[in-house]
Design an enzyme around this catalytic site. Sequence first.
Site, mmCIF file in Angstrom:
data_model
loop_
_atom_site.group_PDB
_atom_site.id
_atom_site.type_symbol
_atom_site.label_atom_id
_atom_site.label_comp_id
_atom_site.label_asym_id
_atom_site.label_seq_id
_atom_site.Cartn_x
_atom_site.Cartn_y
_atom_site.Cartn_z
ATOM 1 C CG ASN A 105 -2.242 5.444 -0.505
ATOM 2 O OD1 ASN A 105 -1.727 7.095 -0.753
ATOM 3 N ND2 ASN A 105 -1.751 3.632 -1.739
ATOM 4 C CB SER A 131 -5.032 3.067 0.283
ATOM 5 O OG SER A 131 -4.595 1.668 0.373
ATOM 6 C CB SER A 132 -6.917 1.208 -4.691
ATOM 7 O OG SER A 132 -6.666 1.989 -5.545
ATOM 8 N N GLY A 142 -1.244 -5.307 -2.659
ATOM 9 C CA GLY A 142 -0.614 -6.135 -2.151
ATOM 10 C C GLY A 142 0.096 -6.458 -0.973
ATOM 11 C CD GLU A 174 -4.143 -4.267 3.851
ATOM 12 O OE1 GLU A 174 -4.235 -4.282 3.060
ATOM 13 O OE2 GLU A 174 -4.785 -5.116 4.266
ATOM 14 C CB THR A 230 -3.853 3.510 -8.146
ATOM 15 O OG1 THR A 230 -3.875 2.598 -6.910
ATOM 16 C CG2 THR A 230 -4.861 4.168 -8.675
ATOM 17 C CB SER A 273 -0.824 -0.002 1.372
ATOM 18 O OG SER A 273 -1.530 1.069 0.839
ATOM 19 N N GLY A 274 0.838 2.121 -0.948
ATOM 20 C CA GLY A 274 1.643 3.174 -0.958
ATOM 21 C C GLY A 274 2.497 3.638 -1.940
#
Length: 712
Positions: A177, A180-181, A409, A411, A132, A127-128
Amino acid sequence: MAYLTPSGRPCACKLTSVVIMESTLTARDRVGVQDFVLLENYTSEAAFIENLRRRFGEKLIYTYIGSVLVSVNPYKDLEIYSKAHMERYRGVSFYEISPHIYAVSDNTYRAMRTERRDQCILISGESGAGKTEASKKILQYYATTCPVTDHMSTIRDRLLQSNPVLEAFGNAKTLRNDNSSRFGKYMDVQFDFRGAPIGGHILNYLLEKSRVVHQNHGERNFHIFYQLLEGGEQDQLSKLGLERNAQKYHYLVKGCCPRVSSINDKSDWKTVRKALTVIGFHEEEVEDLLNIIASVLHLGNTQFGEGEDGETQITTESHLTYLSKLLGVDGPALREALTHKKLTAKGEEVSPLSFEQAVAARDALAKAVYGRAFTWLVAKINQSLAFKDEVYNSSKGSSSVIGLLDIYGFEVFQHNSFEQFCINYCNEKLQQLFIKLTLKSEQEEYEAEGITWEPVKYFDNKIICDLVEEKHKGFISILDEECLRPGEPSDISFLEKLEDTLGGHAHFVTHKLANGKTRKAVGREEFRLIHYAGEVNYTVNGELANQSVNSRTAGSSDNQILSQCFHREEVTTQKRPETAATQFKNSLAKLIEILMSKEPSYVRCIKPNDAKQSGRFDEALVRHQVKYLGLMENLRVRRAGFAYRRRYEAFLQRYKSLCPGTWPNWQGRLADGVATLVQHLGYKAEEYKLGKTKIFIRFPKTLFTTEDALEA
Ligand code: ATP
Ligand code: MG
């Protein structure tokens, strides 16, 4: 693979002496190696990270491992994404120019056009890390550089505008993030025979619905709630019964973080409204969507208390009134759904819910309503992106697609639940695909060239995928059985069953030790999976409750979106309904099938620090990601045997001047010419192999020495 510049110079450089490149490159570009296969000490993680760090320090965020692009998030806008940059990469071979996301975009596009083969770009990272952003850059590249006619510009605009809409509903501010998606996304972009975009299709995976009702400290709910409250017009808010103050809504205050400095909710709202229009949403559809957003907020503010008869009652009548109006459902039915449960075994009979159960039913309804609305939104975008034969007057048969996968990703949180389990399982599957495809393509090239393949040792995570998904004895099978068994399923009995079936598996651990003692690192309501990327403790608390949704009232809604979403479920309900875990497993299997049918390219994103700061490179954090993205393994596979491969004609052309026998022009078979040349240069037998069309060179050093001879 041809490592050549347009002038025929090999595109390779090393840390000590620089061997490449285009004349346009500045000294700054020559930091480190731009392809990790050129690292002298390619098995050294320290050398790998040092190369990344040096390049990052010079704002060179992209580096290759062969054809895989490694990208480090710069956390600031770099001047490398202009139209002029896009033009530089257009039609230029991968290795002729410095690494860039546009090189991957262009290479994929050209491969699709020349080989007429569907492609996909798999973007991964935590994440981050910039997944995206990378996928948006790829889409922008196609939108800018591909040929379009007037009709096609509509599709192009819709493809681009689908992003702000999906991000509004599917992204949120998290600790990691600000944007974040919270869902996985696979998007196909369809091109016609001229290479113009003519359609698209999105598959979405596992929206993090729990965020609708709960956010950790410092995190927010999905952007759309704040956007509507900040940007919505006053009369619109009044109609929805909302106040322009996020603090008033229980579902928005859990993270104590209504505002984020990097986000402008008001202007984002305008962008989203415009995007909805471009995509082709009708006013009534937008209204239905907003009604759902508002109803989730009203649900969150719905409180319960105890009535005179001791039964749980709703104490916030005004919210119930709005809910009934906005969702278009019958008020008494809604009241009953929130305070009573149906006894399935006894027909229409209902029994009252306790206070806690009513709160859980309310939250479950909010999550289900939001989740279904998101699914509807994706379906609606897909309708708008669908290829329309009559409009383009173009044959669908001759079109090809490029798929973009932007998926969460690996986690690990302090508390990991069913959602983290699914995310990490998804990463196991993608890693499995990566191993299969990278090894497979390497092997195929060696085979095609008649070169003996020297297998590389790598950890095959199939054992973990099996642990999760194997029929009858895998984790998901056990979960299904437990959920569908008559009577109330319990988390503890589920955990016991897991222990019975999976205990002793090398990748499954509980608090029980074989000698009867207790393992402290794993709680009593937890199990631990040893993933390829690390160990994660998952709590089974609520695991089973997650598997069912409250669809009772929503199916009869007047709200078009809701009635469509829930009605479909009821109609298709089978005797043995699928649990959320099985649904996810099946959707992943389909995704893998889609990806397997395409030619893959990879973008591996790395986050340089946890503070979202530019210019900061935290080595420990990067090392961890390098490890779990399997980059060292990737490099070893890539280097297995041979660092370089080069077509005979290119190799001869480049080095023929070093050997009197091949200079000025070799007249015989190309392979013989190369053999003469390397013999003259004193290559030892173990340093190279000659294939059918290419020479394979084992060590970079051999090539560097040859290059130095050329420079001398
Ligand atoms: P998640 O899994 O949480 O969705 P992600 O990998 O998709 O994370 P992004 O949202 O793409 O991460 O990136 C996070 C932030 O990092 C972006 O909002 C942006 O500020 C910054 N960023 C990422 N890539 C770039 C880039 N190439 N240039 C400048 N900034 C970037
Ligand atoms: Mg993302």
